[in-house]
Design a protein around this motif. Structure first.
Motif, short mmCIF file in Angstrom:
data_model
loop_
_atom_site.label_atom_id
_atom_site.label_comp_id
_atom_site.label_asym_id
_atom_site.label_seq_id
_atom_site.Cartn_x
_atom_site.Cartn_y
_atom_site.Cartn_z
N LEU A 109 -5.77 -89.35 8.08
CA LEU A 109 -4.49 -88.65 8.03
C LEU A 109 -3.59 -89.23 9.10
O LEU A 109 -3.98 -89.31 10.27
N LEU A 110 -2.40 -89.65 8.69
CA LEU A 110 -1.44 -90.23 9.62
C LEU A 110 -0.22 -89.32 9.69
O LEU A 110 0.10 -88.63 8.72
N GLU A 111 0.46 -89.35 10.83
CA GLU A 111 1.73 -88.62 10.94
C GLU A 111 2.69 -89.15 9.89
O GLU A 111 2.57 -90.29 9.44
N ALA A 112 3.66 -88.35 9.50
CA ALA A 112 4.64 -88.77 8.49
C ALA A 112 5.89 -89.30 9.16
O ALA A 112 6.93 -88.65 9.20
N THR A 113 5.78 -90.49 9.72
CA THR A 113 6.94 -91.16 10.31
C THR A 113 7.09 -92.52 9.66
O THR A 113 6.20 -92.96 8.91
N GLU A 114 8.16 -93.20 9.95
CA GLU A 114 8.36 -94.53 9.37
C GLU A 114 7.28 -95.49 9.80
O GLU A 114 6.84 -96.33 9.01
N LEU A 115 6.83 -95.39 11.06
CA LEU A 115 5.77 -96.29 11.51
C LEU A 115 4.49 -96.10 10.71
O LEU A 115 3.88 -97.07 10.25
N GLU A 116 4.08 -94.85 10.51
CA GLU A 116 2.87 -94.59 9.76
C GLU A 116 3.02 -95.00 8.30
O GLU A 116 2.09 -95.51 7.68
N ALA A 117 4.21 -94.81 7.74
CA ALA A 117 4.46 -95.27 6.36
C ALA A 117 4.35 -96.79 6.31
O ALA A 117 3.75 -97.35 5.38
N PHE A 118 4.88 -97.47 7.31
CA PHE A 118 4.77 -98.92 7.39
C PHE A 118 3.31 -99.34 7.43
O PHE A 118 2.88 -100.24 6.69
N LEU A 119 2.52 -98.69 8.27
CA LEU A 119 1.09 -99.03 8.39
C LEU A 119 0.35 -98.78 7.09
O LEU A 119 -0.46 -99.60 6.65
N ALA A 120 0.61 -97.64 6.46
CA ALA A 120 -0.06 -97.31 5.20
C ALA A 120 0.32 -98.28 4.09
O ALA A 120 -0.54 -98.78 3.34
N LEU A 121 1.61 -98.58 3.98
CA LEU A 121 2.06 -99.51 2.94
C LEU A 121 1.55 -100.92 3.19
O LEU A 121 1.26 -101.67 2.25
N ARG A 122 1.43 -101.28 4.46
CA ARG A 122 0.87 -102.58 4.78
C ARG A 122 -0.57 -102.68 4.31
O ARG A 122 -1.00 -103.71 3.77
N LEU A 123 -1.34 -101.61 4.50
CA LEU A 123 -2.71 -101.59 4.00
C LEU A 123 -2.76 -101.75 2.48
O LEU A 123 -3.57 -102.50 1.95
N ARG A 124 -1.86 -101.04 1.79
CA ARG A 124 -1.84 -101.14 0.33
C ARG A 124 -1.37 -102.52 -0.13
O ARG A 124 -1.83 -103.04 -1.13
N LYS B 164 -1.96 -105.28 1.44
CA LYS B 164 -3.08 -106.18 1.70
C LYS B 164 -4.23 -105.95 0.73
O LYS B 164 -4.93 -106.88 0.33
N HIS B 165 -4.44 -104.68 0.32
CA HIS B 165 -5.55 -104.30 -0.56
C HIS B 165 -4.99 -103.43 -1.70
O HIS B 165 -5.24 -102.23 -1.74
N PRO B 166 -4.23 -104.03 -2.62
CA PRO B 166 -3.47 -103.24 -3.61
C PRO B 166 -4.30 -102.26 -4.44
O PRO B 166 -3.87 -101.13 -4.67
N GLU B 167 -5.45 -102.66 -4.88
CA GLU B 167 -6.26 -101.80 -5.75
C GLU B 167 -7.20 -100.88 -4.97
O GLU B 167 -7.83 -100.00 -5.56
N ASP B 168 -7.30 -101.11 -3.67
CA ASP B 168 -8.30 -100.42 -2.88
C ASP B 168 -7.75 -99.44 -1.86
O ASP B 168 -8.49 -98.94 -1.02
N VAL B 169 -6.46 -99.18 -1.90
CA VAL B 169 -5.85 -98.22 -0.96
C VAL B 169 -4.98 -97.26 -1.74
O VAL B 169 -4.13 -97.66 -2.53
N GLN B 170 -5.21 -95.98 -1.52
CA GLN B 170 -4.41 -94.92 -2.13
C GLN B 170 -3.70 -94.17 -1.01
O GLN B 170 -4.30 -93.88 0.02
N ILE B 171 -2.44 -93.87 -1.21
CA ILE B 171 -1.65 -93.15 -0.21
C ILE B 171 -1.10 -91.89 -0.86
O ILE B 171 -0.50 -91.95 -1.94
N GLU B 172 -1.29 -90.77 -0.22
CA GLU B 172 -0.79 -89.49 -0.71
C GLU B 172 -0.03 -88.79 0.41
O GLU B 172 -0.39 -88.91 1.58
N VAL B 173 1.01 -88.05 0.06
CA VAL B 173 1.71 -87.21 1.01
C VAL B 173 1.04 -85.85 0.98
O VAL B 173 0.81 -85.28 -0.09
N THR B 174 0.70 -85.33 2.13
CA THR B 174 0.04 -84.02 2.21
C THR B 174 0.85 -83.10 3.11
O THR B 174 1.72 -83.53 3.85
#
Length: 112
Positions: A35-50, A52-62
């Motif tokens: 779980l990451l904070e909902a800031t632009e930095l965390e969105a950047f980090l999460a999207l960067r993971l996806r 790099k690993h398009p089929e292997d990373v899922q991102i959800e807003v909670t």
């Protein structure tokens, strides 16, 4: 918050690297997810993971659950009754049988 879930060893490794290098961003870590904070930095980090690993990373807003607004009172009462039961090993379905408490099948069909 952002929930990042990984589905491969390489994606888990990348998530582990993000957690180590950006500890202040991580609210909670669960091994193959975080779980990451909902800031632009965390969105950047999460999207960067996806990226790099398009089929292997899922991102959800909670968002946190407000049990007093979102969970019906009869469910909260069932929880309280069940947690104060006399025999700790009694399954809920047996505990609720023959009472006014909601049964498992009914609760499973109802959305919050």
């Amino acid at each position: 918050m952002l929930l990042v879930v990984t589905y491969s060893a390489s994606a888990r490794g990348s998530l582990r690297n993000v957690r180590r290098s950006h500890e202040e961003c991580v609210v909670r870590s669960f091994g193959r997810s975080a779980l990451l904070e909902a800031t632009e930095l965390e969105a950047f980090l999460a999207l960067r993971l996806r990226e790099k690993h398009p089929e292997d990373v899922q991102i959800e807003v909670t968002r946190p659950l407000n049990e007093f607004i979102e969970v019906p009172e009869h469910v909260r009462e069932a929880v309280q009754a069940y947690e104060t039961r006399e025999h700790a090993c009694t399954p809920y379905s047996a505990f609720a049988a023959g009472t006014d408490l909601p049964d498992v099948k009914t609760m499973a069909k109802r959305e919050l």
